[in-house]
Design a protein around this motif. Structure first.
Motif: not given
Length: 287
Positions: A144-151
């Motif tokens: 779920k990187g789109d919820r934990v990393a801005a880039c």
């Protein structure tokens, strides 16, 4: 020899904590990559990549996972990402290539291509969900990187807005399916249209529901495609200033206001078609 101190990412740091931690360790240009359209049975698969600047300029108001934003908010965030990013890119994989090579292979290839198109080379790469090799830089797959990393969130917005715009364009070419509303995902309205009209050239014939609606479900995806379907091709857009176009028989329609490089290029050598249903089985919960 003393081991280097651990890098601690604190939850209270929010969406920018992971990038800031990497930047403190010397990885100044942190790129994120994400895709849109894995769960759709029609339309292209789109991947985005972005490097946000350090400091306040890289902090974009309303930035979040694209799926959590309203369409209007996504458009606002998209404009800010394009304006502020050190580098950004978008890659478009058409349905015929998804059928020929398989969803998962295309997903990884699209993110790899998007990262390779960045005009600023990344020092570190964060990808959403899946590890991507061959990047020439260290990287980490983030659940779920789109919820934990801005880039990664920025990349998800680039991909989602690009794909939604394309689906609205496709709705004008194929008005029977409601692409502008459901964006090619499997809804009751879309399923009813498939039953009534059969699939069009922009459907993914390697998906079980599309194969069944085609009436030729026991044939490989290429054999099920309508005669008017275009050859496998991939488009791309990035934050550079030039414009190039390699025509195909029927390229995907791209909107004229997009800044950056826009092109249509042949994909890598296609692999043998996967068994019907394999792509659908790889679908996650992502939309």
């Amino acid at each position: 020899m003393l081991a280097p101190p651990r890098t601690v990412v604190r939850r209270e740091g929010g969406l920018y904590a992971l990038e800031r931690a990497l930047q403190r360790r010397g990885f100044r240009n942190v790129a994120g990559a994400d895709e849109a359209g894995r769960g759709a049975c029609a339309g292209p698969l789109v991947a985005g990549a972005a490097i946000l600047p350090e400091g306040k300029r890289g902090e974009i108001e309303e930035l979040a996972d694209s799926k959590l934003l309203t369409p209007a908010a996504r458009e606002r965030v998209y404009d800010e990402v394009v304006k502020r990013a050190l580098a950004w890119s978008v890659v478009i994989i058409p349905p015929a290539e998804v059928d020929a090579r398989g969803l998962h292979v295309c997903n990884l290839a699209a993110m790899r291509r998007a990262l390779a198109l960045l005009t600023t080379g990344p020092d570190y790469v964060l990808t959403d969900g899946f590890p991507v090799d061959g990047l020439g830089a260290p990287g980490l797959a983030v659940w779920k990187g789109d919820r934990v990393a801005a880039c990664v969130a920025a990349a998800s917005v680039l991909a989602k807005v690009t794909r939604d715009r394309l689906m609205v364009e496709l709705d004008g070419r194929f008005p029977d399916y409601g692409f502008a509303v459901h964006k090619g995902y499997i809804t009751d309205e879309h399923s009813a249209a498939l039953t009534a009209h059969g699939p069009c050239a922009e459907h993914r014939f390697s998906y079980v529901n599309v194969a069944a609606a085609s009436g030729r479900g026991n044939r490989p995806p290429r054999a099920r495609r309508p005669a008017s379907a275009s050859d496998p091709a991939a488009g791309s857009a990035s934050g550079s200033a030039s414009l190039s176009m390699q025509p195909t028989a029927e390229p995907l329609m791209l909107w004229p206001t997009l800044e950056g490089t826009v092109g249509v290029a042949s994909g890598e050598q296609p692999r043998p078609p996967v068994p019907v249903g394999e792509d659908e089985a790889m679908e996650g919960e992502k939309r």
